[in-house]
Scaffold this active site. Sequence first.
Site, PDB file in Angstrom:
ATOM      1  N   GLY A 170       0.824  -1.218   0.000  1.00  0.00           N
ATOM      2  CA  GLY A 170       0.000   0.000   0.000  1.00  0.00           C
ATOM      3  C   GLY A 170       0.853   1.261   0.000  1.00  0.00           C
ATOM      4  O   GLY A 170       0.409   2.330   0.428  1.00  0.00           O
TER       5      GLY A 170
ATOM      6  N   ALA B  46       1.844   3.223  -2.277  1.00  0.00           N
ATOM      7  CA  ALA B  46       1.574   4.343  -3.195  1.00  0.00           C
ATOM      8  C   ALA B  46       0.505   5.274  -2.628  1.00  0.00           C
ATOM      9  O   ALA B  46       0.103   6.234  -3.285  1.00  0.00           O
ATOM     10  CB  ALA B  46       1.136   3.803  -4.554  1.00  0.00           C
TER      11      ALA B  46
ATOM     12  N   GLU C  72      -8.188  -1.464   3.064  1.00  0.00           N
ATOM     13  CA  GLU C  72      -9.425  -0.732   2.807  1.00  0.00           C
ATOM     14  C   GLU C  72      -9.641   0.110   4.052  1.00  0.00           C
ATOM     15  O   GLU C  72      -9.624  -0.411   5.177  1.00  0.00           O
ATOM     16  CB  GLU C  72     -10.599  -1.702   2.634  1.00  0.00           C
ATOM     17  CG  GLU C  72     -10.543  -2.521   1.359  1.00  0.00           C
ATOM     18  CD  GLU C  72     -11.029  -1.742   0.137  1.00  0.00           C
ATOM     19  OE1 GLU C  72     -11.496  -0.597   0.294  1.00  0.00           O
ATOM     20  OE2 GLU C  72     -10.928  -2.281  -0.970  1.00  0.00           O
TER      21      GLU C  72
ATOM     22  N   SER D 124      -4.838   1.199  13.740  1.00  0.00           N
ATOM     23  CA  SER D 124      -5.686   2.386  13.834  1.00  0.00           C
ATOM     24  C   SER D 124      -6.262   2.566  15.228  1.00  0.00           C
ATOM     25  O   SER D 124      -6.520   1.586  15.944  1.00  0.00           O
ATOM     26  CB  SER D 124      -6.829   2.231  12.834  1.00  0.00           C
ATOM     27  OG  SER D 124      -7.820   3.204  13.059  1.00  0.00           O
TER      28      SER D 124
ATOM     29  N   TYR E 185     -14.317  -1.858  10.023  1.00  0.00           N
ATOM     30  CA  TYR E 185     -12.932  -1.455   9.743  1.00  0.00           C
ATOM     31  C   TYR E 185     -12.065  -1.671  10.987  1.00  0.00           C
ATOM     32  O   TYR E 185     -10.997  -2.279  10.913  1.00  0.00           O
ATOM     33  CB  TYR E 185     -12.909   0.021   9.298  1.00  0.00           C
ATOM     34  CG  TYR E 185     -11.533   0.623   9.281  1.00  0.00           C
ATOM     35  CD1 TYR E 185     -10.596   0.232   8.333  1.00  0.00           C
ATOM     36  CD2 TYR E 185     -11.158   1.596  10.223  1.00  0.00           C
ATOM     37  CE1 TYR E 185      -9.317   0.793   8.319  1.00  0.00           C
ATOM     38  CE2 TYR E 185      -9.894   2.156  10.212  1.00  0.00           C
ATOM     39  CZ  TYR E 185      -8.974   1.756   9.261  1.00  0.00           C
ATOM     40  OH  TYR E 185      -7.717   2.306   9.263  1.00  0.00           O
TER      41      TYR E 185
ATOM     42  N   ARG F 154     -11.537  14.358  18.051  1.00  0.00           N
ATOM     43  CA  ARG F 154     -10.535  13.558  17.351  1.00  0.00           C
ATOM     44  C   ARG F 154      -9.143  14.109  17.667  1.00  0.00           C
ATOM     45  O   ARG F 154      -8.997  15.250  18.083  1.00  0.00           O
ATOM     46  CB  ARG F 154     -10.745  13.624  15.824  1.00  0.00           C
ATOM     47  CG  ARG F 154     -12.028  12.952  15.335  1.00  0.00           C
ATOM     48  CD  ARG F 154     -11.952  11.436  15.464  1.00  0.00           C
ATOM     49  NE  ARG F 154     -13.170  10.799  14.982  1.00  0.00           N
ATOM     50  CZ  ARG F 154     -14.238  10.506  15.738  1.00  0.00           C
ATOM     51  NH1 ARG F 154     -14.234  10.780  17.019  1.00  0.00           N
ATOM     52  NH2 ARG F 154     -15.286   9.910  15.208  1.00  0.00           N
TER      53      ARG F 154
HETATM   54  N1  LIG Z   1      -4.770   7.964   7.114  1.00  0.00           N
HETATM   55  C1  LIG Z   1      -5.253   7.754   8.344  1.00  0.00           C
HETATM   56  O1  LIG Z   1      -5.867   8.631   8.965  1.00  0.00           O
HETATM   57  C2  LIG Z   1      -5.026   6.430   9.021  1.00  0.00           C
HETATM   58  C3  LIG Z   1      -5.405   6.310  10.365  1.00  0.00           C
HETATM   59  C4  LIG Z   1      -5.228   5.093  10.998  1.00  0.00           C
HETATM   60  C5  LIG Z   1      -4.660   4.036  10.311  1.00  0.00           C
HETATM   61  N2  LIG Z   1      -4.314   4.170   9.020  1.00  0.00           N
HETATM   62  C6  LIG Z   1      -3.760   2.998   8.325  1.00  0.00           C
HETATM   63  O2  LIG Z   1      -2.606   3.364   7.597  1.00  0.00           O
HETATM   64  C7  LIG Z   1      -2.524   2.606   6.408  1.00  0.00           C
HETATM   65  C8  LIG Z   1      -2.291   3.505   5.224  1.00  0.00           C
HETATM   66  O3  LIG Z   1      -3.312   4.477   5.171  1.00  0.00           O
HETATM   67  P1  LIG Z   1      -3.304   5.660   4.117  1.00  0.00           P
HETATM   68  O4  LIG Z   1      -3.932   6.824   4.798  1.00  0.00           O
HETATM   69  O5  LIG Z   1      -1.981   5.807   3.488  1.00  0.00           O
HETATM   70  O6  LIG Z   1      -4.378   5.095   3.090  1.00  0.00           O
HETATM   71  P2  LIG Z   1      -4.463   5.236   1.505  1.00  0.00           P
HETATM   72  O7  LIG Z   1      -5.813   4.788   1.131  1.00  0.00           O
HETATM   73  O8  LIG Z   1      -4.003   6.591   1.058  1.00  0.00           O
HETATM   74  O9  LIG Z   1      -3.382   4.182   1.008  1.00  0.00           O
HETATM   75  C9  LIG Z   1      -3.620   2.809   1.009  1.00  0.00           C
HETATM   76  C10 LIG Z   1      -2.926   2.235  -0.199  1.00  0.00           C
HETATM   77  O10 LIG Z   1      -3.203   0.837  -0.210  1.00  0.00           O
HETATM   78  C11 LIG Z   1      -3.505   0.461  -1.524  1.00  0.00           C
HETATM   79  N3  LIG Z   1      -4.332  -0.732  -1.487  1.00  0.00           N
HETATM   80  C12 LIG Z   1      -5.648  -0.841  -1.148  1.00  0.00           C
HETATM   81  N4  LIG Z   1      -6.055  -2.105  -1.261  1.00  0.00           N
HETATM   82  C13 LIG Z   1      -4.968  -2.818  -1.674  1.00  0.00           C
HETATM   83  C14 LIG Z   1      -4.760  -4.178  -2.008  1.00  0.00           C
HETATM   84  N5  LIG Z   1      -5.763  -5.071  -1.949  1.00  0.00           N
HETATM   85  N6  LIG Z   1      -3.533  -4.578  -2.386  1.00  0.00           N
HETATM   86  C15 LIG Z   1      -2.511  -3.683  -2.487  1.00  0.00           C
HETATM   87  N7  LIG Z   1      -2.658  -2.378  -2.209  1.00  0.00           N
HETATM   88  C16 LIG Z   1      -3.872  -1.956  -1.800  1.00  0.00           C
HETATM   89  C17 LIG Z   1      -4.207   1.652  -2.153  1.00  0.00           C
HETATM   90  O11 LIG Z   1      -4.119   1.654  -3.571  1.00  0.00           O
HETATM   91  C18 LIG Z   1      -3.454   2.806  -1.521  1.00  0.00           C
HETATM   92  O12 LIG Z   1      -2.377   3.231  -2.338  1.00  0.00           O
HETATM   93  C19 LIG Z   1      -3.806   1.773   6.330  1.00  0.00           C
HETATM   94  O13 LIG Z   1      -3.508   0.472   6.764  1.00  0.00           O
HETATM   95  C20 LIG Z   1      -4.737   2.440   7.307  1.00  0.00           C
HETATM   96  O14 LIG Z   1      -5.619   1.513   7.886  1.00  0.00           O
HETATM   97  C21 LIG Z   1      -4.472   5.352   8.355  1.00  0.00           C
END
Ligand SMILES: NC(=O)c1ccc[n+]([C@@H]2O[C@H](COP(=O)([O-])OP(=O)(O)OC[C@H]3O[C@@H](n4cnc5c(N)ncnc54)[C@H](O)[C@@H]3O)[C@@H](O)[C@H]2O)c1
Length: 352
Positions: A9, A11, A84, A127, A182, A250
């Site tokens: 993930g 990207a 997701e 998360s 989630y 938050r």
């Molecule tokens: N951004 C936040 O506020 C936040 C908060 C808590 C936890 N997180 C966790 O951090 C991680 C990254 O979050 P983010 O904000 O960068 O999200 P994002 O949606 O920007 O990035 C997730 C990436 O995963 C890729 N992806 C999705 N399904 C995939 C699959 N089946 N196979 C390969 N790649 C896949 C997407 O294309 C995307 O590039 C996640 O695990 C999320 O649960 C994020």
Amino acid sequence: MTRTCLVTGGAGFIGCAISSILCEAFDRVVVLDNMHPQIHPSNNRPAALHSAAELIRGDVSARDCWDDLLSGFRPQTVIHLAAETGTGQSLTEATRHASVNVVGTTQMLDAFSRHDCLPRRIVLASSRAVYGEGEWRDADGAVKYPGQRSLQQLSSGIWDFPGLTPLPFEATRTQTRPTSIYGATKLTQELILRAWALSFGVEASVLRLQNVYGPGQSLSNPYTGIVSLFARMARAGQAIPLYEDGEIVRDFVYIDDVARAVCRMAIGSVPPAEAYDVGSGVPTTIRQLAVAIANIYGAPAPVVNGAFRNGDVRAASCDIGRTRQALGWAPEWSVARGVEALCAWIDARAES
Ligand SMILES: NC(=O)c1ccc[n+]([C@@H]2O[C@H](COP(=O)([O-])OP(=O)(O)OC[C@H]3O[C@@H](n4cnc5c(N)ncnc54)[C@H](O)[C@@H]3O)[C@@H](O)[C@H]2O)c1
């Protein structure tokens, strides 16, 4: 020996933000990402992904994809970000969330075993959603877990738990009781990773991230990113609508602060432990956030609309004391400064 790092993930929002630090620290950085159309509508390689990072397009939940990847690459460090992430969406698309978040994690771990390629360390981006409503304190000082707010309670406009005050989450103290699909899948990821890693002698580190925001967050994904959503509304001259009574709490943590924490955990020698909480450490109501953003754009005052989202928690913030100490890390961005930087980034994109 070549130092190698895999970012699933990678990207996405956080993946791009950590890519330059990782490309400095490792000889080879490989990103496995399926370029999910909800996040990458153009399907182009993100400009923010460091040019030295190799992007492999593939799905973490597909066994073949792992076989192809690991036949020519042995990562010593893994940062597992692929997921997701739509909390609201997960309520009606539970299978999709479980397939990527849970089965995607088990496929990855099985592939490491199958290819006899155990990483030294795996860092999981978990998360704050694993806590659900978390701990609250009553007037006598007793700690309570009020559980999930029911549809009936929310429909009646009873937003808070009467007589209770929320406490900040802390991984060594707060029990995990997710209120969204989630959140349940993120907790499952943690449990699976921990059990697997202990059995195989792999270091597993879990970072529980609060609400991450900042430049680089997908502007096309309507399901995540409340800060950028508010900014786009205010920029368009709209009054920002506030869910519930506007007093939802938050912890908004700036992307650069999160990137430094993730990289400290991946690159440094911080011992794996209970999960670590990563946030700003400062609780903010969505009203405070919305007013700050509306002021930047001279937009009308935010308006309480009384709507709510099933599965949303009332209050989420965290105590970052233990994380600060263990990682030798501290957040550097206030919400006021971070929101200004995000708005400037959105403005620049709109004008280009
Ligand atoms: N951004 C936040 O506020 C936040 C908060 C808590 C936890 N997180 C966790 O951090 C991680 C990254 O979050 P983010 O904000 O960068 O999200 P994002 O949606 O920007 O990035 C997730 C990436 O995963 C890729 N992806 C999705 N399904 C995939 C699959 N089946 N196979 C390969 N790649 C896949 C997407 O294309 C995307 O590039 C996640 O695990 C999320 O649960 C994020």
